[in-house]
Design a protein around this motif. Sequence first.
Motif, PDB file in Angstrom:
ATOM      1  N   UNK A   1      23.397  40.021  38.673  1.00 53.92           N
ATOM      2  CA  UNK A   1      24.207  39.872  39.890  1.00 53.92           C
ATOM      3  C   UNK A   1      25.579  40.493  39.657  1.00 53.92           C
ATOM      4  N   UNK A   2      26.031  41.351  40.570  1.00 56.44           N
ATOM      5  CA  UNK A   2      27.325  42.001  40.342  1.00 56.44           C
ATOM      6  C   UNK A   2      28.484  41.020  40.212  1.00 56.44           C
ATOM      7  N   UNK A   3      28.403  39.873  40.903  1.00 59.37           N
ATOM      8  CA  UNK A   3      29.513  38.912  40.811  1.00 59.37           C
ATOM      9  C   UNK A   3      29.692  38.436  39.372  1.00 59.37           C
ATOM     10  N   UNK A   4      28.603  38.354  38.606  1.00 57.36           N
ATOM     11  CA  UNK A   4      28.719  37.918  37.202  1.00 57.36           C
ATOM     12  C   UNK A   4      29.460  38.952  36.365  1.00 57.36           C
TER      13      UNK A   4
ATOM     14  N   UNK B   1      44.481  34.595  32.726  1.00 51.98           N
ATOM     15  CA  UNK B   1      44.144  33.638  33.799  1.00 51.98           C
ATOM     16  C   UNK B   1      45.285  33.507  34.805  1.00 51.98           C
ATOM     17  N   UNK B   2      46.454  34.068  34.466  1.00 42.75           N
ATOM     18  CA  UNK B   2      47.610  33.979  35.375  1.00 42.75           C
ATOM     19  C   UNK B   2      47.517  34.979  36.532  1.00 42.75           C
ATOM     20  N   UNK B   3      46.594  35.932  36.452  1.00 44.12           N
ATOM     21  CA  UNK B   3      46.468  36.938  37.519  1.00 44.12           C
ATOM     22  C   UNK B   3      45.949  36.290  38.805  1.00 44.12           C
ATOM     23  N   UNK B   4      46.581  36.630  39.913  1.00 49.04           N
ATOM     24  CA  UNK B   4      46.165  36.093  41.223  1.00 49.04           C
ATOM     25  C   UNK B   4      45.151  37.057  41.838  1.00 49.04           C
ATOM     26  N   UNK B   5      44.047  36.480  42.340  1.00 49.33           N
ATOM     27  CA  UNK B   5      42.913  37.282  42.824  1.00 49.33           C
ATOM     28  C   UNK B   5      42.704  37.053  44.324  1.00 49.33           C
ATOM     29  N   UNK B   6      42.340  38.114  45.048  1.00 53.77           N
ATOM     30  CA  UNK B   6      41.904  37.987  46.448  1.00 53.77           C
ATOM     31  C   UNK B   6      40.451  38.444  46.514  1.00 53.77           C
TER      32      UNK B   6
ATOM     33  N   UNK C   1      35.429  32.312  42.566  1.00 52.56           N
ATOM     34  CA  UNK C   1      36.508  31.320  42.422  1.00 52.56           C
ATOM     35  C   UNK C   1      36.077  30.145  41.556  1.00 52.56           C
ATOM     36  N   UNK C   2      34.793  29.771  41.659  1.00 55.56           N
ATOM     37  CA  UNK C   2      34.295  28.616  40.902  1.00 55.56           C
ATOM     38  C   UNK C   2      34.068  28.957  39.428  1.00 55.56           C
ATOM     39  N   UNK C   3      34.085  30.257  39.082  1.00 55.38           N
ATOM     40  CA  UNK C   3      33.699  30.675  37.732  1.00 55.38           C
ATOM     41  C   UNK C   3      34.864  31.137  36.857  1.00 55.38           C
TER      42      UNK C   3
END
Length: 223
Positions: free
Chosen positions: A64-67, A78-83, A93-95
């Motif tokens: 799966x591409x999301x993985x 982990x400090x990077x903000x994602x859209x 978001x859950x991963x």
Amino acid sequence: RSGRSAALRARMEERLLGARFRYLNQQLYTGSSQDAARLFRADPAAFHLYHRGFERQVRRWPERPVQRIVRYLRRRPASLVVADFGCGDCTLAASVRNRVHCFDLVPLSPRVTVCDMAKVPLADESVDVAVFCLALMGTNLQEILGEANRVLKLGGTLMVAEVASRFEDTRAFLKAMTQLGFRTVSKDLSSSYFYLFEFAKTGSARPGPAPGLRLRPCLYKRR
């Protein structure tokens, strides 16, 4: 006997689901993001049905591409903000530990902000990473990717995973992305299912049309 009629009913429902999924899929790829927002505002149940059909298609893929995008983000701070544009059920978001803004047309999760992908409620240059994971739908791609450019910080990352068969001319697509203010950092075209691109924002989009931005609609055949 009742077992046989239940099996027949299940098969009929499956076929109906498939037909409805293909119809919705066609609407999403042949209309604009505004049309899609209107369609699902009028019929939120259709989005759930679409998502179910979509999940069934992607489940057949070896990966799966999301993985892949999850693994990429876990290697970054982990400090990077994602859209996450077109976030679906918010798997991304859950991963990851990052703060993820989740946008989609219908809330499959309480984390989702409902909006048109060409108009997300974020300030200019407010995120470090923008993600489109099998979400570049609609005839107004330039407007949607322009929105990603707007919300990304200079030097920020744009991740695009898209169905391989949609690319008729990858070189022309990448050239169009430079016109939209993005430099290609890496591309993985090794899968026959999906291509994965990493871009960096170099500046604002240049005005005028970007004709190479075309992607074929992803139309599923009847099985």
